[in-house]
Design a protein around this motif. Sequence first.
Motif, PDB file in Angstrom:
ATOM      1  N   ASN A 222      14.134  24.655 -39.033  1.00 19.32           N
ATOM      2  CA  ASN A 222      15.485  25.096 -38.670  1.00 19.32           C
ATOM      3  C   ASN A 222      16.423  23.935 -38.373  1.00 19.32           C
ATOM      4  O   ASN A 222      17.449  24.106 -37.708  1.00 19.32           O
ATOM      5  CB  ASN A 222      15.438  26.048 -37.464  1.00 19.32           C
ATOM      6  N   ASN A 223      16.034  22.734 -38.839  1.00 18.35           N
ATOM      7  CA  ASN A 223      16.848  21.535 -38.620  1.00 18.35           C
ATOM      8  C   ASN A 223      17.075  21.274 -37.126  1.00 18.35           C
ATOM      9  O   ASN A 223      18.140  20.824 -36.707  1.00 18.35           O
ATOM     10  CB  ASN A 223      18.195  21.644 -39.349  1.00 18.35           C
ATOM     11  N   GLU A 224      16.035  21.564 -36.321  1.00 19.06           N
ATOM     12  CA  GLU A 224      16.091  21.375 -34.878  1.00 19.06           C
ATOM     13  C   GLU A 224      14.923  20.513 -34.413  1.00 19.06           C
ATOM     14  O   GLU A 224      13.923  20.379 -35.111  1.00 19.06           O
ATOM     15  CB  GLU A 224      16.042  22.728 -34.159  1.00 19.06           C
ATOM     16  N   ILE A 225      15.090  19.919 -33.236  1.00 20.71           N
ATOM     17  CA  ILE A 225      14.009  19.123 -32.656  1.00 20.71           C
ATOM     18  C   ILE A 225      13.028  20.080 -31.981  1.00 20.71           C
ATOM     19  O   ILE A 225      13.346  20.690 -30.952  1.00 20.71           O
ATOM     20  CB  ILE A 225      14.555  18.089 -31.657  1.00 20.71           C
ATOM     21  N   GLN A 226      11.861  20.225 -32.582  1.00 22.53           N
ATOM     22  CA  GLN A 226      10.866  21.183 -32.107  1.00 22.53           C
ATOM     23  C   GLN A 226       9.961  20.543 -31.057  1.00 22.53           C
ATOM     24  O   GLN A 226       9.434  19.450 -31.262  1.00 22.53           O
ATOM     25  CB  GLN A 226      10.027  21.687 -33.285  1.00 22.53           C
ATOM     26  N   LEU A 227       9.786  21.220 -29.951  1.00 26.13           N
ATOM     27  CA  LEU A 227       8.913  20.716 -28.892  1.00 26.13           C
ATOM     28  C   LEU A 227       7.485  20.562 -29.395  1.00 26.13           C
ATOM     29  O   LEU A 227       6.789  19.610 -29.039  1.00 26.13           O
ATOM     30  CB  LEU A 227       8.964  21.651 -27.684  1.00 26.13           C
ATOM     31  N   THR A 228       7.045  21.484 -30.249  1.00 25.83           N
ATOM     32  CA  THR A 228       5.692  21.399 -30.796  1.00 25.83           C
ATOM     33  C   THR A 228       5.490  20.109 -31.578  1.00 25.83           C
ATOM     34  O   THR A 228       4.430  19.473 -31.496  1.00 25.83           O
ATOM     35  CB  THR A 228       5.407  22.608 -31.700  1.00 25.83           C
ATOM     36  N   ASP A 229       6.506  19.682 -32.330  1.00 30.58           N
ATOM     37  CA  ASP A 229       6.410  18.416 -33.070  1.00 30.58           C
ATOM     38  C   ASP A 229       6.284  17.231 -32.115  1.00 30.58           C
ATOM     39  O   ASP A 229       5.555  16.264 -32.395  1.00 30.58           O
ATOM     40  CB  ASP A 229       7.640  18.239 -33.970  1.00 30.58           C
ATOM     41  N   ALA A 230       6.980  17.302 -30.999  1.00 27.73           N
ATOM     42  CA  ALA A 230       6.880  16.233 -29.999  1.00 27.73           C
ATOM     43  C   ALA A 230       5.489  16.197 -29.382  1.00 27.73           C
ATOM     44  O   ALA A 230       4.953  15.116 -29.091  1.00 27.73           O
ATOM     45  CB  ALA A 230       7.940  16.421 -28.920  1.00 27.73           C
ATOM     46  N   PHE A 231       4.884  17.359 -29.196  1.00 27.21           N
ATOM     47  CA  PHE A 231       3.520  17.402 -28.659  1.00 27.21           C
ATOM     48  C   PHE A 231       2.541  16.694 -29.589  1.00 27.21           C
ATOM     49  O   PHE A 231       1.605  16.031 -29.133  1.00 27.21           O
ATOM     50  CB  PHE A 231       3.078  18.850 -28.465  1.00 27.21           C
ATOM     51  N   ILE A 232       2.748  16.837 -30.891  1.00 28.34           N
ATOM     52  CA  ILE A 232       1.865  16.173 -31.857  1.00 28.34           C
ATOM     53  C   ILE A 232       1.927  14.661 -31.663  1.00 28.34           C
ATOM     54  O   ILE A 232       0.910  13.964 -31.705  1.00 28.34           O
ATOM     55  CB  ILE A 232       2.255  16.572 -33.287  1.00 28.34           C
ATOM     56  N   ARG A 233       3.115  14.141 -31.435  1.00 26.76           N
ATOM     57  CA  ARG A 233       3.261  12.701 -31.162  1.00 26.76           C
ATOM     58  C   ARG A 233       2.667  12.343 -29.798  1.00 26.76           C
ATOM     59  O   ARG A 233       2.074  11.274 -29.625  1.00 26.76           O
ATOM     60  CB  ARG A 233       4.734  12.309 -31.216  1.00 26.76           C
ATOM     61  N   LEU A 234       2.825  13.237 -28.832  1.00 27.61           N
ATOM     62  CA  LEU A 234       2.313  12.978 -27.491  1.00 27.61           C
ATOM     63  C   LEU A 234       0.789  12.887 -27.477  1.00 27.61           C
ATOM     64  O   LEU A 234       0.203  12.172 -26.653  1.00 27.61           O
ATOM     65  CB  LEU A 234       2.788  14.086 -26.542  1.00 27.61           C
ATOM     66  N   LEU A 235       0.140  13.584 -28.403  1.00 27.38           N
ATOM     67  CA  LEU A 235      -1.322  13.539 -28.491  1.00 27.38           C
ATOM     68  C   LEU A 235      -1.858  12.129 -28.700  1.00 27.38           C
ATOM     69  O   LEU A 235      -3.011  11.830 -28.376  1.00 27.38           O
ATOM     70  CB  LEU A 235      -1.809  14.442 -29.634  1.00 27.38           C
ATOM     71  N   LYS A 236      -1.033  11.249 -29.252  1.00 26.79           N
ATOM     72  CA  LYS A 236      -1.450   9.869 -29.491  1.00 26.79           C
ATOM     73  C   LYS A 236      -1.429   9.049 -28.201  1.00 26.79           C
ATOM     74  O   LYS A 236      -1.999   7.959 -28.145  1.00 26.79           O
ATOM     75  CB  LYS A 236      -0.539   9.219 -30.532  1.00 26.79           C
ATOM     76  N   ARG A 237      -0.769   9.576 -27.164  1.00 31.06           N
ATOM     77  CA  ARG A 237      -0.620   8.832 -25.921  1.00 31.06           C
ATOM     78  C   ARG A 237      -1.465   9.389 -24.782  1.00 31.06           C
ATOM     79  O   ARG A 237      -1.851   8.655 -23.871  1.00 31.06           O
ATOM     80  CB  ARG A 237       0.855   8.851 -25.476  1.00 31.06           C
ATOM     81  N   GLU A 238      -1.692  10.701 -24.786  1.00 31.59           N
ATOM     82  CA  GLU A 238      -2.426  11.303 -23.677  1.00 31.59           C
ATOM     83  C   GLU A 238      -3.123  12.578 -24.152  1.00 31.59           C
ATOM     84  O   GLU A 238      -2.804  13.124 -25.208  1.00 31.59           O
ATOM     85  CB  GLU A 238      -1.493  11.640 -22.505  1.00 31.59           C
ATOM     86  N   ASN A 239      -4.062  13.047 -23.346  1.00 32.38           N
ATOM     87  CA  ASN A 239      -4.712  14.319 -23.637  1.00 32.38           C
ATOM     88  C   ASN A 239      -3.759  15.465 -23.323  1.00 32.38           C
ATOM     89  O   ASN A 239      -2.970  15.386 -22.381  1.00 32.38           O
ATOM     90  CB  ASN A 239      -5.992  14.477 -22.812  1.00 32.38           C
ATOM     91  N   LEU A 240      -3.862  16.522 -24.105  1.00 35.62           N
ATOM     92  CA  LEU A 240      -3.105  17.737 -23.862  1.00 35.62           C
ATOM     93  C   LEU A 240      -4.097  18.883 -23.689  1.00 35.62           C
ATOM     94  O   LEU A 240      -5.122  18.936 -24.373  1.00 35.62           O
ATOM     95  CB  LEU A 240      -2.156  18.058 -25.028  1.00 35.62           C
ATOM     96  N   TYR A 241      -3.785  19.791 -22.782  1.00 30.98           N
ATOM     97  CA  TYR A 241      -4.650  20.929 -22.510  1.00 30.98           C
ATOM     98  C   TYR A 241      -3.858  22.226 -22.644  1.00 30.98           C
ATOM     99  O   TYR A 241      -2.648  22.256 -22.406  1.00 30.98           O
ATOM    100  CB  TYR A 241      -5.249  20.829 -21.104  1.00 30.98           C
ATOM    101  N   SER A 242      -4.552  23.276 -23.015  1.00 35.63           N
ATOM    102  CA  SER A 242      -3.946  24.600 -22.988  1.00 35.63           C
ATOM    103  C   SER A 242      -4.693  25.466 -21.988  1.00 35.63           C
ATOM    104  O   SER A 242      -5.905  25.310 -21.787  1.00 35.63           O
ATOM    105  CB  SER A 242      -3.977  25.256 -24.370  1.00 35.63           C
ATOM    106  N   HIS A 243      -3.951  26.365 -21.366  1.00 35.13           N
ATOM    107  CA  HIS A 243      -4.539  27.305 -20.408  1.00 35.13           C
ATOM    108  C   HIS A 243      -4.162  28.714 -20.843  1.00 35.13           C
ATOM    109  O   HIS A 243      -2.972  29.032 -20.990  1.00 35.13           O
ATOM    110  CB  HIS A 243      -4.001  27.037 -19.000  1.00 35.13           C
ATOM    111  N   SER A 244      -5.153  29.546 -21.076  1.00 36.18           N
ATOM    112  CA  SER A 244      -4.902  30.941 -21.432  1.00 36.18           C
ATOM    113  C   SER A 244      -4.447  31.692 -20.183  1.00 36.18           C
ATOM    114  O   SER A 244      -5.173  31.744 -19.183  1.00 36.18           O
ATOM    115  CB  SER A 244      -6.164  31.587 -22.001  1.00 36.18           C
ATOM    116  N   ILE A 245      -3.265  32.252 -20.267  1.00 30.53           N
ATOM    117  CA  ILE A 245      -2.647  32.820 -19.069  1.00 30.53           C
ATOM    118  C   ILE A 245      -3.378  34.066 -18.590  1.00 30.53           C
ATOM    119  O   ILE A 245      -3.940  34.824 -19.372  1.00 30.53           O
ATOM    120  CB  ILE A 245      -1.160  33.151 -19.312  1.00 30.53           C
ATOM    121  N   GLU A 246      -3.345  34.260 -17.267  1.00 33.57           N
ATOM    122  CA  GLU A 246      -3.815  35.496 -16.649  1.00 33.57           C
ATOM    123  C   GLU A 246      -2.565  36.276 -16.269  1.00 33.57           C
ATOM    124  O   GLU A 246      -1.934  36.017 -15.254  1.00 33.57           O
ATOM    125  CB  GLU A 246      -4.669  35.186 -15.427  1.00 33.57           C
TER     126      GLU A 246
END
Length: 290
Positions: A222-246
């Motif tokens: 959509n010609n926008e800066i996607q947060l998900t794309d930034a997370f992909i770059r962030l993976l090179k710098r630190e660990n990322l975790y997901s938490h399944s919500i309750e």
Amino acid sequence: MIKKAVIPAAGLGTRFLPATKAQPKEMLPIIDTPTIQYVVQEAVDSGIDDILIISGKGKRAIEDHFDRNFELEARLEEKEETLYNEMRRLADMANIHFIRQKEINGLGDAIYYARHHTGNEPFAVLLGDTIIDSVIPVTQQLIDVYEQYRCTVIAVEEVPKDKVSRYGIVGGKKLTDSLMELNQLIEKPAIDKAPSNLAIAGRYILTPEIYKALEQTPKGKNNEIQLTDAFIRLLKRENLYSHSIEGKRYDIGNKLDFLKTTVEFALRRKEFASPFAEFLKEIVASMDKK
């Protein structure tokens, strides 16, 4: 300790036109409470009272909602003590700051506007058009995970596999039933490209490293800066975790889910739950006869 929260609320709300032509979609009420008030309450219930709302043109109603209205309060104080107390609580529930996103350039760009407010601290992000009903606030659930791992934590929920193309989807190594160490994040993947059916659910704990990642992230879908794309770059710098919500997530960004949410919340309200339930039964019965 997470002390600050950011609530992006700058979108145009085009799916709710004409209702959102002159009011923010985040102010659409679930019965008598604007959607964004539920979001702010979640942050407060998670121990956060310093909140930055990223707004945009035509969003002044959000600022007014969380501000004092002395004339209204004076009238209510005389005649409606309960409502008066509610209006005072609303104005005092948190220290709320506002900044405008000058152009609609995506969620990643909106979050980048928070960099001067959050500085070098980790912070929570809560999307302004998503309500999550839970016993323990979902933001608090993410804070608990962050306190253990000191890395970015992303809230996720299971979605039907045929709907993964609607969401950002994560993949990685499962650590517990609810926790995953991530190695993949894909924005709205095709069904055969999705690494799982765990969809990003509109709540995050982010570290300051996200700003460096956003600076290096070009415009994507959509010609926008996607947060998900930034997370992909962030993976090179630190660990990322997901938490399944309750809890149960309500996406107020589309009309059908907005209607479903309104009905569910109405059935919880003691003052009209019973007559409203009877009304719904009558509607369904009349439809069955046709």
